[in-house]
Write a protein that holds these residues in place. Structure first.
Motif, mmCIF file in Angstrom:
data_model
loop_
_atom_site.group_PDB
_atom_site.id
_atom_site.type_symbol
_atom_site.label_atom_id
_atom_site.label_comp_id
_atom_site.label_asym_id
_atom_site.label_seq_id
_atom_site.Cartn_x
_atom_site.Cartn_y
_atom_site.Cartn_z
ATOM 1 N N THR A 649 0.852 -1.216 0.148
ATOM 2 C CA THR A 649 0.001 0.202 0.085
ATOM 3 C C THR A 649 0.841 1.341 0.045
ATOM 4 O O THR A 649 0.533 2.284 -0.691
ATOM 5 C CB THR A 649 -1.064 0.043 1.169
ATOM 6 N N SER A 650 1.956 1.320 0.662
ATOM 7 C CA SER A 650 2.816 2.538 0.912
ATOM 8 C C SER A 650 3.434 2.697 -0.241
ATOM 9 O O SER A 650 3.424 3.918 -0.671
ATOM 10 C CB SER A 650 3.615 2.305 2.082
ATOM 11 N N THR A 651 3.932 1.853 -1.302
ATOM 12 C CA THR A 651 4.587 2.151 -2.288
ATOM 13 C C THR A 651 3.695 2.849 -3.539
ATOM 14 O O THR A 651 4.179 3.751 -4.169
ATOM 15 C CB THR A 651 5.540 1.024 -2.874
ATOM 16 N N CYS A 652 2.559 2.296 -3.570
ATOM 17 C CA CYS A 652 1.673 2.929 -4.552
ATOM 18 C C CYS A 652 1.295 4.170 -4.244
ATOM 19 O O CYS A 652 1.273 5.065 -5.240
ATOM 20 C CB CYS A 652 0.349 1.874 -4.586
ATOM 21 N N PHE A 653 1.245 4.578 -2.776
ATOM 22 C CA PHE A 653 0.713 6.007 -2.432
ATOM 23 C C PHE A 653 2.134 6.691 -2.647
ATOM 24 O O PHE A 653 1.802 8.134 -3.090
ATOM 25 C CB PHE A 653 0.358 5.849 -1.033
ATOM 26 N N ALA A 654 3.133 6.404 -2.091
ATOM 27 C CA ALA A 654 4.420 7.312 -2.412
ATOM 28 C C ALA A 654 4.739 7.543 -3.810
ATOM 29 O O ALA A 654 5.284 8.535 -4.095
ATOM 30 C CB ALA A 654 5.532 6.401 -1.909
ATOM 31 N N ALA A 655 4.312 6.643 -4.823
ATOM 32 C CA ALA A 655 4.720 7.134 -6.050
ATOM 33 C C ALA A 655 3.540 7.987 -6.719
ATOM 34 O O ALA A 655 4.225 9.099 -7.358
ATOM 35 C CB ALA A 655 4.267 5.686 -6.941
ATOM 36 N N GLU A 656 2.522 8.138 -6.262
ATOM 37 C CA GLU A 656 1.526 9.249 -6.538
ATOM 38 C C GLU A 656 2.229 10.462 -5.967
ATOM 39 O O GLU A 656 2.103 11.691 -6.758
ATOM 40 C CB GLU A 656 0.041 9.012 -6.182
#
Length: 692
Positions: A649-656
């Protein structure tokens, strides 16, 4: 004594963020009349009784000159911000115009604030009244967020359109935004009906997000609104209205606010970011795990030419290499930047991953299933937390529901001695499949067996030194890039450019338990002190240990035993179904989570450490009331690492978030959270403590 007080004062300034208060969001109460929906709360209609679509076209599309500006096709992106999402009619009309323009292959970002969002039922009904927008409204309904305060980002992959819905007070939400807006739609209920929204604080926040070509329009012609916008720096004029409305307002910012070069300490200038547009838009991403693949996808969707460099021969082979993982967050009623980050990341990732897999026709069942995660009340403390969550009603039943042991059995066929909460929308997936899907974009070049040995900065960008390479997909971009993202976990510490990342390895071990006829029916992941996933490829993944002081890469019998003991102690009936074998006969996998001391990732621009020390050294002497220069970052260098055990979950959000920095778009999360995850936070602590 004075020295300690200075340190405490600084840490307070550094970490004491202005909170956006947690509170339940109330959905709108709508009177569905024949001509137009009416809000009993405000005594006003959502759009014109004559023709809502024509009203939107006249008031917002025409007055902001969107057709003319988009026909010129001079930019790779465009951002519209709106007050009052309502039924979404303005969004549908703007998206349709965008889709019919030469800009359709570029990126449209539409941001809208709504304090009282429509329920899913009302939004579905509203969309059905305008079938001409089915091409995008169907996807909106599918992704439509539950009424939870904060930011909700929806992506329409087929059309390269992003919608960010901000649930909360307009003034608070706009104050916390960072980025650039090209056009404003002021479409809240009339000032006489909703005076709380129409105020100077809102207009001033709009000015800070505007540039010299930013335009605005609004259905109202109230003198107070016109004067407030002018005080904020907008050039405003009256023009003919639509239908029964004689006049409306339109305007232009007409000036460049400029980016301040200094700011007082309480504004945390060391975390402030100055966006610089890029023309060539070539980017290298180092690391092809979850963090790197997510960044690559987000930048490719925005039209960048992406090269992703992976040291191993296969993607997702290190920290992202577990056979299954859970999309999960620990819900909390406490409003801290850490909780806001992870809870927002969870909500975003669940929507985005489902949409991504469905867009690429990855069948649900074999490599993913987002049918929920069951969090069990495995001890007294967890039971109390769950009871508080249910009582607070901050998380609506669309996202979370409390279940008794009887409910758990009737809904899932699981015999549980304890109660739990079901997190809807979450579930399990194969990280390798997620990375594969993220990287399947025409703008991405994957280069494996390519270990990066050096980064060199020049006037034209960054050059990368590598050892060995095997190109997949297509020929990689030249070895010079306008931007580089470090997404290679601990590997980012090898470069002399950034020696102040406080990253720690936390050893974790999972166990593979062979599935049985009884256990194969487990429909959702169970989370407790450990976790167990539904069967995939004939076995269940059970874990995971958490050992920050161990560096042994080999499997340990005592860790397999710990995993089995947690399962046995929490769900003994499931343990019986699995027919647990002696720990010394089990197999599993050892991995090392990349974690920070405060359990938040490092996401954002990389600091020029030497310049930071020079510009902020006086903070160590207690000069907290002075103004300081805005952050001197290394131009074009960014990082996404330290995601720990919540990488999916964190990496998807961080990419945005990184895409927001790189493209100058308003961010997906409030400024306080951006500061909390900023890569320079540990460097600043060392500077104030005179440890450098």
């Amino acid at each position: 004594m004075m020295r300690r007080r200075n340190i405490r004062n600084f840490i307070t300034i550094l970490m004491n963020h202005d909170d956006i208060h947690n509170h339940p969001i109330q959905v709108a109460d709508i009177d569905w009349q024949d001509a137009a929906p009416l809000s009993p709360r405000f005594g006003d209609v959502y759009y014109s009784r004559d023709n809502g679509i024509e009203e939107t076209n006249h008031v917002f599309l025409l007055q902001n000159r969107l057709h003319e500006r988009w026909q010129q096709n001079t930019t790779d992106r465009f951002t519209i911000a709106e007050t009052g999402f309502g039924t979404g009619l303005n969004f549908f009309c703007a998206a349709t115009l965008w889709y019919c323009s030469p800009m359709q292959n570029k990126h449209l970002h539409f941001i809208s604030v709504e304090k009282f969002p429509l329920s899913l039922t009302d939004m579905t009904f509203s969309c059905a009244k305008h079938p001409q927008f089915d091409w995008i409204s169907a996807s909106l309904v599918e992704q439509y967020p539950a009424p939870v305060a904060g930011s909700h980002r929806l992506f329409f992959a087929e059309h390269n359109i992003t919608l960010t819905l901000l649930y909360g007070d307009a003034v608070d939400c706009m104050r916390e935004l960072d980025g650039c807006v090209d056009a404003w739609f002021l479409d809240g209920f009339a000032p006489s009906k909703n005076p709380e929204m129409w105020n100077q604080a809102l207009y001033d926040s709009m000015a800070k997000l505007s540039h010299s070509d930013t335009t605005l329009s609004t259905f109202t012609a109230a003198g107070e609104v016109k004067r407030g916008l002018r005080r904020a720096g907008f050039q405003v004029e009256r023009c003919p209205g639509y239908g029964r409305k004689r006049h409306i307002l339109r305007g232009r910012f007409g000036q460049s606010p400029g980016k301040p070069t200094t700011a007082p300490a309480e504004q945390k200038p060391w975390f402030q970011f100055r966006y610089t547009p890029q023309t060539a838009r070539r980017i290298a991403v180092i690391g092809a795990g979850l963090a790197g693949s997510s960044v690559a996808r987000k930048m490719a969707e925005r039209g960048w030419d992406v090269t992703i460099l992976e040291a191993e021969s296969e993607i997702a082979s290190q920290g992202s290499g577990n056979p299954t993982g859970i999309t999960f967050t620990k819900l909390s009623i406490h409003n801290t930047p850490q909780n806001r980050y992870y809870q927002s990341a969870y909500l975003y990732a669940c929507r985005y991953i489902r949409s991504l897999f469905m867009h690429h026709q990855v069948a649900e069942g074999d490599d993913w299933s987002l049918q929920g995660v069951l969090r069990l009340a495995y001890d007294d403390k967890e039971r109390d937390i769950q009871q508080q969550l249910i009582a607070a009603r901050f998380w609506p039943q669309e996202l979370m529901v409390g279940l008794s042991p009887e409910d758990i059995y009737h809904q899932f066929g699981i015999v549980s001695p304890v109660s739990g909460i079901l997190l809807k929308g979450g579930g399990w997936l194969n990280p390798r499949q997620l990375c594969d899907t993220l990287l399947s974009h025409k703008n991405i070049s994957l280069v494996t067996d390519s270990r990066v040995t050096g980064l060199q900065q020049s006037d034209t960008g960054w050059s990368i030194e590598t050892e060995g390479q095997s190109t997949q997909n297509r020929t990689p971009s030249p070895a010079s890039y306008e931007a580089v993202v470090l997404a290679n976990a601990f590997g980012c510490q090898q470069f002399q450019l950034n020696g102040h990342f406080d990253l720690r390895a936390v050893r974790g071990q999972i166990s593979y338990l062979p599935a049985t006829e009884e256990s194969r029916v487990l429909p959702v992941p169970l989370n407790y002190e450990g976790y167990v996933n539904p069967a995939r490829n004939g076995f269940h993944s059970v874990g995971a240990t958490f050992n920050p002081k161990l560096d042994d890469p080999q499997e340990r019998v005592q860790d397999h035993k710990w995993n089995c003991d947690q399962l046995q102690n929490t769900v003994p009936d499931l343990a019986r179904q699995l027919n647990l074998q002696p720990a010394d006969t089990l197999r599993g996998r050892v991995g090392f989570r990349c974690q920070t001391p405060d359990y938040l990732p490092l996401v954002g621009p990389v600091a020029d450490a030497q310049a930071f020390q020079q510009q902020y050294r006086q903070l160590g002497k207690g000069f907290l009331k002075r103004e300081f220069p805005v952050a001197p970052n290394l131009p074009g260098l960014y990082i996404s690492t330290g995601h720990g055990s919540r990488g999916i979950t964190s990496t998807c959000f961080a990419a945005e978030i990184l895409a927001g920095y790189l493209c100058g778009e308003p961010q997906i999360i409030d400024r306080s959270v951006l500061h909390a995850i900023h890569p320079a936070r540990f460097l600043m602590r060392k500077i104030i403590r005179r440890q450098l």
